[in-house]
Design an enzyme around this catalytic site. Structure first.
Site, PDB file in Angstrom:
ATOM      1  CG  ASP A  23      14.859  26.638 -33.957  1.00 52.79           C
ATOM      2  OD1 ASP A  23      15.293  27.757 -34.341  1.00 52.79           O
ATOM      3  OD2 ASP A  23      15.488  25.811 -34.503  1.00 52.79           O
ATOM      4  CG  ASP A  39      18.111  23.072 -33.371  1.00 54.65           C
ATOM      5  OD1 ASP A  39      18.565  23.423 -32.422  1.00 54.65           O
ATOM      6  OD2 ASP A  39      18.349  23.545 -34.558  1.00 54.65           O
ATOM      7  CB  CYS A  72      -0.842   0.221   1.208  1.00 55.67           C
ATOM      8  SG  CYS A  72       0.145   0.151   2.784  1.00 55.67           S
ATOM      9  CB  CYS A 108       4.386   0.112   2.045  1.00 53.79           C
ATOM     10  SG  CYS A 108       2.979  -1.060   2.446  1.00 53.79           S
ATOM     11  CG  ASP A 142      17.585  26.463 -30.541  1.00 53.55           C
ATOM     12  OD1 ASP A 142      18.154  27.523 -30.807  1.00 53.55           O
ATOM     13  OD2 ASP A 142      16.839  25.774 -31.426  1.00 53.55           O
TER      14      ASP A 142
HETATM   15  P1  ADP Z   1      18.600  29.607 -36.474  1.00 54.06           P
HETATM   16  O1  ADP Z   1      18.847  28.450 -35.843  1.00 54.06           O
HETATM   17  O2  ADP Z   1      17.093  30.316 -36.119  1.00 54.06           O
HETATM   18  O3  ADP Z   1      19.115  29.733 -38.039  1.00 54.06           O
HETATM   19  P2  ADP Z   1      21.301  30.633 -35.830  1.00 54.06           P
HETATM   20  O4  ADP Z   1      21.738  31.653 -34.636  1.00 54.06           O
HETATM   21  O5  ADP Z   1      21.728  29.175 -35.943  1.00 54.06           O
HETATM   22  O6  ADP Z   1      19.623  30.660 -35.666  1.00 54.06           O
HETATM   23  O7  ADP Z   1      21.639  31.484 -36.860  1.00 54.06           O
HETATM   24  C1  ADP Z   1      21.161  32.594 -37.258  1.00 54.06           C
HETATM   25  C2  ADP Z   1      21.273  33.247 -38.707  1.00 54.06           C
HETATM   26  O8  ADP Z   1      22.694  33.281 -38.876  1.00 54.06           O
HETATM   27  C3  ADP Z   1      20.964  32.144 -39.808  1.00 54.06           C
HETATM   28  O9  ADP Z   1      19.760  32.419 -40.087  1.00 54.06           O
HETATM   29  C4  ADP Z   1      21.810  32.494 -40.879  1.00 54.06           C
HETATM   30  O10 ADP Z   1      21.312  33.779 -41.755  1.00 54.06           O
HETATM   31  C5  ADP Z   1      23.139  33.097 -40.256  1.00 54.06           C
HETATM   32  N1  ADP Z   1      24.003  31.971 -40.240  1.00 54.06           N
HETATM   33  C6  ADP Z   1      24.338  31.386 -39.142  1.00 54.06           C
HETATM   34  N2  ADP Z   1      25.430  30.273 -39.384  1.00 54.06           N
HETATM   35  C7  ADP Z   1      25.708  30.248 -40.895  1.00 54.06           C
HETATM   36  C8  ADP Z   1      26.521  29.644 -41.667  1.00 54.06           C
HETATM   37  N3  ADP Z   1      27.303  28.712 -41.382  1.00 54.06           N
HETATM   38  N4  ADP Z   1      26.439  30.312 -43.095  1.00 54.06           N
HETATM   39  C9  ADP Z   1      25.682  31.100 -43.388  1.00 54.06           C
HETATM   40  N5  ADP Z   1      24.869  31.805 -42.540  1.00 54.06           N
HETATM   41  C10 ADP Z   1      24.844  31.262 -41.209  1.00 54.06           C
HETATM   42 MG    MG Z   2      19.249  26.822 -34.712  1.00 60.18          MG
END
Ligand code: ADP
Ligand code: MG
Length: 757
Positions: free
Chosen positions: A448, A645, A14, A17, A649
């Site tokens: 996101d 993801d 129970c 317990c 984040d």
């Molecule tokens: P989210 O996941 O919303 O895209 P991030 O912080 O990962 O946010 O990225 C923000 C923005 O920065 C992206 O939307 C993109 O425009 C730019 N960015 C990030 N990483 C890259 C990359 N490796 N090449 C080109 N643009 C990038």
């Molecule tokens: Mg992202």
């Protein structure tokens, strides 16, 4: 730091317990914390192995009638099918069934005898002849002896423990109640002539002892049977595991037990075969039914390079794959572990029930004695001593029997077990009961963009050349920069380059510019790739009107530049997830506001948000600002769930009241998020919240019913209404109500299973 260890407990009958065991364990030197769950019959203990051993721990609770099952929780990778705890429980159930089958006929006869006088009012039932009455007079004590000393042994043990150690649980209550009835009746019968002047010696309560024990044992049996059903989600998951695997060893195909599969083994999967471990396909192709793991109803196409997970079912093709995760590393093993942990965890709402059951037993013992005393002192003034004593005894037994806090202890855990299990079957993995509880209060869901609303697999759509480099050269530079980034945009650009056979170059001094892009040098020239904010930082004028047409259509601009010159703007587009719109609608139906947070361009974000009906957009947000935005929402009083993801984040997921990780495909690391949605399926978000609401409603109903029995039952059984209405609850009904309350709570929890999400 000592890690928590989980053990099965034997002998729990129970909810009280659980309290007793928890308290006793905590009192031991070396024990840091102990959490005992009646629903799962498991204890989670943190203790210092140097100060106290497991065997000693178990010894400490053994006098109280319990023991720890001292082998560690079984490793699910080692075997499949029935677990040890299940076979133990089945054996226990069988024992209970035998008891029930033997005692119920006795109870039926007793009830019949009790009711004979009433039945005799009908013409077809003859009056009992003295011979029959005499026979029953001697039969009932025999029945009662069997009921109490054979079937009701555990209740007597409860009385013994109470006298010896001062610890009382529900068994003690039943034991004292039935034993009192038995002893009184025996004494009255044995010394009838001597006692006749003082007592009503023609009335005995053997039948009460028989019927109460019969009902309660029946209730225990039904409860144990349903409880077994609440936990069958784990069983079903265990059954998904293949027992053997076809492995290529020395060029030959051999069937080996699943435990013998090691990393990098090449395994063969035939049509309709089960996938035994996690891995990556190296030859062949097929469709694989992953419904059992992800809840995704349609079989998924699998080609070379795709991953497959243990427990899923191949359809008609065949393929070979390389084992990447075996044993306890497989997704299935992780899910089983997670579900088991979650089912055993305590929901905060249970704290109240726990507190009450802890003080319940002593209070009830007190109440029962007070009631008996009151009958003797006050009742005898009006009814005479003999009658008052019988009523006092009836009230004592009634209170002790009806007040058992058993249903109270089952209310929360059984619903949690069913809720967590139901979630797992739908691809909704809940980390613990507290998360499941919190989820139903959520008012704002933050999502996101990339990978949550959109597929997270963007493609390069078009490019706009700015200055005198060739396009191939510009894309080559861009793609070379992006090879080292994990961002989905980077993948889009790199795959475009690969598909178009564009050669890549050697990069140096690569670094990520958070939330904006990347930088690296090629042949000592510094290049930048990223968004408009990055261009701003560099002081490069990006012709907004030139890109506006694309961004308002949801495309994301990626610019490539040197420190002072813009070289190229590439447009990348990520398709919406087909289910995104409906998922947002479903959240709206639940009265939840949906906010999109993204690092992407404003126009792009607005376009995507409008497509799926999102209420509010926060664009061009840097990763650490996501956390601030969530705090701001919380400061306004919102209960926030954040779906992301789970990689970049993480801080925002942690800040949210409930963090929801969207796992993509089958490659899942079950991480620290409160909820993991398998298959990256956002439509499960609303389902998860509904699951939480259903579970919480179930718990509240359970708690209500568990309480109401006691609130109504105790005064009724004590006889406080007797002077007014002549009401005094018969202990027989108390036994029935008691049995019924536990059974109804467990069945109510089981009902959750059939509810549609
Ligand atoms: P989210 O996941 O919303 O895209 P991030 O912080 O990962 O946010 O990225 C923000 C923005 O920065 C992206 O939307 C993109 O425009 C730019 N960015 C990030 N990483 C890259 C990359 N490796 N090449 C080109 N643009 C990038
Ligand atoms: Mg992202």
């Amino acid at each position: 730091m000592n890690a928590p260890q989980t053990f099965r407990i034997k002998g729990m009958h129970c909810a009280s317990c659980a309290g007793i065991i928890e308290k006793t364990l905590k009192q031991q030197i070396g024990v840091e914390s102990a959490e005992v769950n009646y629903g799962t019959e498991k204890a989670k203990v943190i203790f210092d192995g140097a100060k106290i051993g497991l065997v000693q721990l178990s010894k400490r609770i053994e006098p109280l009638g319990y023991s720890l099952v001292v082998e560690q929780m079984e490793d699910h990778s080692e075997h499949s099918g029935m677990s040890q705890s299940k076979s133990d429980k089945l054996a226990e159930l069988k024992g209970l069934k035998t008891k029930v089958l033997s005692v119920i006929p006795l109870a039926v006869i007793s009830i019949f005898v009790m009711g004979w006088d009433i039945l005799a009012q009908f013409e077809f039932v003859p009056m009992a002849t003295p011979a029959v009455t005499g026979l029953f007079r001697y039969l009932l004590p025999v029945f009662a002896t069997y009921a109490l000393f054979v079937v009701g042994q555990s209740y007597l043990a409860g009385v013994y423990r109470f006298l010896r150690y001062g610890k009382a649980n529900m068994d003690t209550l039943i034991g004292i109640g039935t034993l009192a009835a038995f002893i009184y009746s025996s004494v009255v019968m044995a010394f009838a002539e001597t006692l006749r002047p003082w007592l009503n010696v023609d009335v005995t309560y053997f039948d009460v002892a028989i019927v109460v024990i019969a009902f309660i044992t029946l209730g225990k049996y039904l409860e144990a049977r349903s409880k077994l059903k609440t936990g069958d989600a784990i069983e079903k998951l265990l059954n998904l595991q293949a027992k053997t695997a076809l492995v290529i060893r020395a060029g030959k195909e051999v069937e080996v037990p699943i435990a013998d599969v090691v990393h990098s083994d090449i395994l063969i999967v035939k049509p309709a075969g089960k996938i035994p471990v996690d891995g990556v396909i190296v030859s062949g192709s097929s469709y694989v039914d992953e419904a059992m793991i992800t809840g995704e109803p349609i079989p998924v196409a699998k080609n070379i390079g795709d991953s497959v997970v243990a427990g899923t079912l191949n359809t008609t093709g065949s393929f070979t794959f390389r084992a990447t995760k075996v044993g306890s590393e497989t997704l299935l093993a992780q899910i089983i572990n997670l579900v088991e942990e979650a089912q055993g965890s305590k929901a905060p709402i249970q704290a109240l029930a726990d507190k009450i059951s802890a003080v319940f037993v002593p209070i009830v013992l007190g109440l029962a004695s007070v009631s008996l005393g009151a009958w003797l002192v006050i009742g005898s003034q009006f009814l005479g001593f003999a009658q008052a004593l019988s009523y006092g005894l009836v009230s004592l037994v009634g209170i002790l029997v009806i007040a058992c806090p058993c249903a109270l202890g089952l209310a929360t855990p059984t619903a949690i077990i069913v809720g967590v299990g139901k979630g797992a079957r739908e691809g909704i993995l809940v980390k613990d009961a507290a998360t499941l509880e919190k989820l139903h209060k959520v008012t704002v869901v933050v999502v996101d963009k990339t990978g949550t609303i959109t597929k997270g697999k963007p493609e390069l759509i078009s490019t706009k050349l700015q200055v005198g480099v060739s396009e191939a050269e510009a894309i080559s530079i861009l793609a070379s920069l992006e090879t080292r980034s994990e961002h989905p945009i980077a993948h889009a650009i790199v795959s475009y380059a690969k598909e178009n056979n564009i050669e890549l170059q050697v990069t140096e001094q690569f670094s990520i510019i958070e939330g904006k892009g990347v930088r690296a040098t090629i042949n000592s020239v510094e290049y930048f790739a990223g968004n408009a904010r990055l261009a701003d930082d560099l002081g490069i004028a990006l012709d907004q009107t030139a890109i506006a047409q694309d961004t308002t259509e949801g495309k994301t601009p990626v610019m490539l530049a040197t420190r002072d010159k813009l070289l190229l703007v590439a447009m990348v587009a990520d398709a919406l997830k087909p289910e995104a719109k409906e998922a947002v609608e479903k959240l709206h139906q639940l009265g939840i506001k949906v906010v999109m947070l993204t690092g992407d361009d404003k126009n792009t974000a607005r376009y995507i948000a409008d497509q799926v009906g999102i209420d509010e957009v926060m664009a061009e947000v840097l990763p650490h600002d996501k956390l601030t935005k969530i705090r701001a929402l919380q400061a306004e009083g919102a209960i926030v769930a954040m779906a992301g993801d789970g990689v970049n984040d993480a801080p925002a997921l942690a800040q949210a009241d409930v963090g929801i990780a969207m796992s993509t495909g089958t490659d899942v690391a079950i991480e620290s998020a409160g909820i993991t949605l398998l298959h990256g399926d956002i439509s499960k978000l609303a389902k998860a919240i509904k699951l939480s609401k259903l579970t919480m409603r179930g718990i509240k109903q359970n708690l209500f019913w568990a309480f109401i029995y006691n609130i109504v039952g105790i005064p009724l059984a004590s006889g406080v209404f007797y002077p007014l209405f002549g009401w005094l609850l018969s202990p027989v009904f108390a036994g029935l109500a008691m049995a019924f309350s536990s059974v109804s709570v467990v069945s109510n929890s089981l009902r959750l299973k059939t509810k549609k999400l």
